[in-house]
Motif scaffolding. Sequence first.
Motif, PDB file in Angstrom:
ATOM      1  N   LEU A 159      -4.968  16.094 -10.874  1.00 12.60           N
ATOM      2  CA  LEU A 159      -6.314  16.555 -11.236  1.00 12.60           C
ATOM      3  C   LEU A 159      -6.848  17.529 -10.197  1.00 12.60           C
ATOM      4  CD1 LEU A 159      -7.853  13.207 -12.538  1.00 12.60           C
ATOM      5  CD2 LEU A 159      -6.990  15.133 -13.874  1.00 12.60           C
ATOM      6  N   ALA A 160      -6.535  17.286  -8.926  1.00 16.84           N
ATOM      7  CA  ALA A 160      -6.939  18.239  -7.883  1.00 16.84           C
ATOM      8  C   ALA A 160      -6.266  19.589  -8.121  1.00 16.84           C
ATOM      9  CB  ALA A 160      -6.571  17.691  -6.512  1.00 16.84           C
ATOM     10  N   GLY A 161      -5.009  19.553  -8.572  1.00 18.02           N
ATOM     11  CA  GLY A 161      -4.306  20.794  -8.878  1.00 18.02           C
ATOM     12  C   GLY A 161      -4.926  21.538 -10.047  1.00 18.02           C
ATOM     13  N   ARG A 201       0.838  -1.191   0.000  1.00 21.11           N
ATOM     14  CA  ARG A 201       0.000   0.000   0.000  1.00 21.11           C
ATOM     15  C   ARG A 201       0.873   1.241   0.000  1.00 21.11           C
ATOM     16  NH1 ARG A 201      -4.817  -1.055   4.417  1.00 21.11           N
ATOM     17  NH2 ARG A 201      -5.721  -2.919   3.454  1.00 21.11           N
ATOM     18  N   PRO A 202       0.404   2.295  -0.649  1.00 19.71           N
ATOM     19  CA  PRO A 202       1.198   3.532  -0.659  1.00 19.71           C
ATOM     20  C   PRO A 202       1.268   4.161   0.718  1.00 19.71           C
ATOM     21  CG  PRO A 202      -0.956   3.904  -1.643  1.00 19.71           C
ATOM     22  CD  PRO A 202      -0.834   2.419  -1.423  1.00 19.71           C
ATOM     23  N   THR A 243       0.378  17.683 -15.264  1.00 17.39           N
ATOM     24  CA  THR A 243      -0.588  16.589 -15.356  1.00 17.39           C
ATOM     25  C   THR A 243      -0.256  15.662 -16.516  1.00 17.39           C
ATOM     26  OG1 THR A 243      -2.298  18.053 -14.437  1.00 17.39           O
ATOM     27  CG2 THR A 243      -3.043  16.042 -15.543  1.00 17.39           C
ATOM     28  N   VAL A 244       0.090  16.247 -17.651  1.00 17.44           N
ATOM     29  CA  VAL A 244       0.469  15.441 -18.815  1.00 17.44           C
ATOM     30  C   VAL A 244       1.729  14.634 -18.519  1.00 17.44           C
ATOM     31  CG1 VAL A 244       1.281  15.556 -21.205  1.00 17.44           C
ATOM     32  CG2 VAL A 244      -0.636  16.982 -20.466  1.00 17.44           C
ATOM     33  N   LEU A 245       2.676  15.251 -17.818  1.00 22.64           N
ATOM     34  CA  LEU A 245       3.917  14.559 -17.463  1.00 22.64           C
ATOM     35  C   LEU A 245       3.640  13.362 -16.562  1.00 22.64           C
ATOM     36  CD1 LEU A 245       7.015  14.497 -17.586  1.00 22.64           C
ATOM     37  CD2 LEU A 245       7.035  16.017 -15.591  1.00 22.64           C
ATOM     38  N   ARG A 246       2.771  13.531 -15.575  1.00 20.98           N
ATOM     39  CA  ARG A 246       2.433  12.417 -14.673  1.00 20.98           C
ATOM     40  C   ARG A 246       1.699  11.315 -15.429  1.00 20.98           C
ATOM     41  NH1 ARG A 246       3.028  13.352  -9.208  1.00 20.98           N
ATOM     42  NH2 ARG A 246       1.584  11.657  -8.734  1.00 20.98           N
ATOM     43  N   GLN A 301       1.958   7.816 -13.456  1.00 25.49           N
ATOM     44  CA  GLN A 301       1.908   8.087 -12.029  1.00 25.49           C
ATOM     45  C   GLN A 301       0.478   8.416 -11.629  1.00 25.49           C
ATOM     46  OE1 GLN A 301       4.763  11.301 -11.939  1.00 25.49           O
ATOM     47  NE2 GLN A 301       6.443   9.933 -11.361  1.00 25.49           N
ATOM     48  N   PRO A 302       0.134   8.293 -10.339  1.00 27.33           N
ATOM     49  CA  PRO A 302      -1.226   8.603  -9.895  1.00 27.33           C
ATOM     50  C   PRO A 302      -1.637  10.013 -10.291  1.00 27.33           C
ATOM     51  CG  PRO A 302      -0.005   7.517  -8.147  1.00 27.33           C
ATOM     52  CD  PRO A 302       0.980   7.800  -9.239  1.00 27.33           C
TER      53      PRO A 302
END
Length: 229
Positions: A92-94, A31-32, A78-81, A86-87
Motif C-alpha cells: 500500500l505504501a508503494g 515477531r517478524p 498489491t493484488v498478488l500479495r 502477505q502483509p
Amino acid sequence: MAISYCTRPPQNDRTEGRPPPERRGPSRTRRPTLWEETGGPVGLLHSSLPSVAFVLVNSAFGLRPGIFAAIGTVIAFTVLRAARRQPLKPALAGVVGVGISSYFASRSGEARDFFVVDIWLSLTVFVLLVLSLVVRRPLAGVVWSAVNRSSRAWLHDRPSRFGYDVATAVLAFVFGSRFVVQFWLYDRDLAGWLAFAKIAMNYPLWAVALAVWAWAVRRAARRAGRTTP
C-alpha cells in the motif's frame, strides 16, 4: 493364612511423549524480523519494478503510457500479495508512492519528475536521522521501540544507545547518498539512470543498513536481559 495385597500401579496423568498441562511452557508468538517488516526481497522488488516499467515504456511509447505501466505494475504486486495473504503495508505504501510520483510527472510533462518525490524524501529522512543523533535520540531505536511498543530503557544504557547511534548513522548514509546521486542525475535530466540508481542503491545499501539495525536491536535486547524480538 497368608493375605496377599494387590497393588495397582499409580495412574499416570501424562500422555506419553507430552508433559503434563501444568508444566507446559507458554506459547510465544513469533515477531517478524526487521527484514520481514520492510517486506523482504519482495518488498524491495515491489519498490523498484514500477520505476523500471515507467522508464522502459516511457522511452518506447511516451510519458502517459509509462505512467500507466508504473501504476499497473504496483497494483499487480498489491493484488498478488493480497492473494497470498502477505502483509499489505509495504504494498500500500508503494501504491501511494507511485500515485504521487505519477501525479508530478503528469503535471510537469517530464519523465524525471517521476523520481522527484523519492529524491526529496531521501533528503528529508537524512535530515531527521542526523537531527536525532544530535539530540541523542537515535531514530533507529526510537522507531523500533514505537513499532514494537517496547521500553526505551536503552536510552539510559550507553552501549545500547551507541548501537542505535551506529544504526542511525548507517541509515543516514544510505539516504544521504541516495539524495546526492539521484539529485545529480535529476539535474541532468537522466531519467533512465535515475531508475538504475534507485535499484542499484536499494538492494546493497538496504542490506547493509538492515544488518546493522538488527545488530543494534539484538545488542540492546541482550543488555536488557530479554529475548530478541
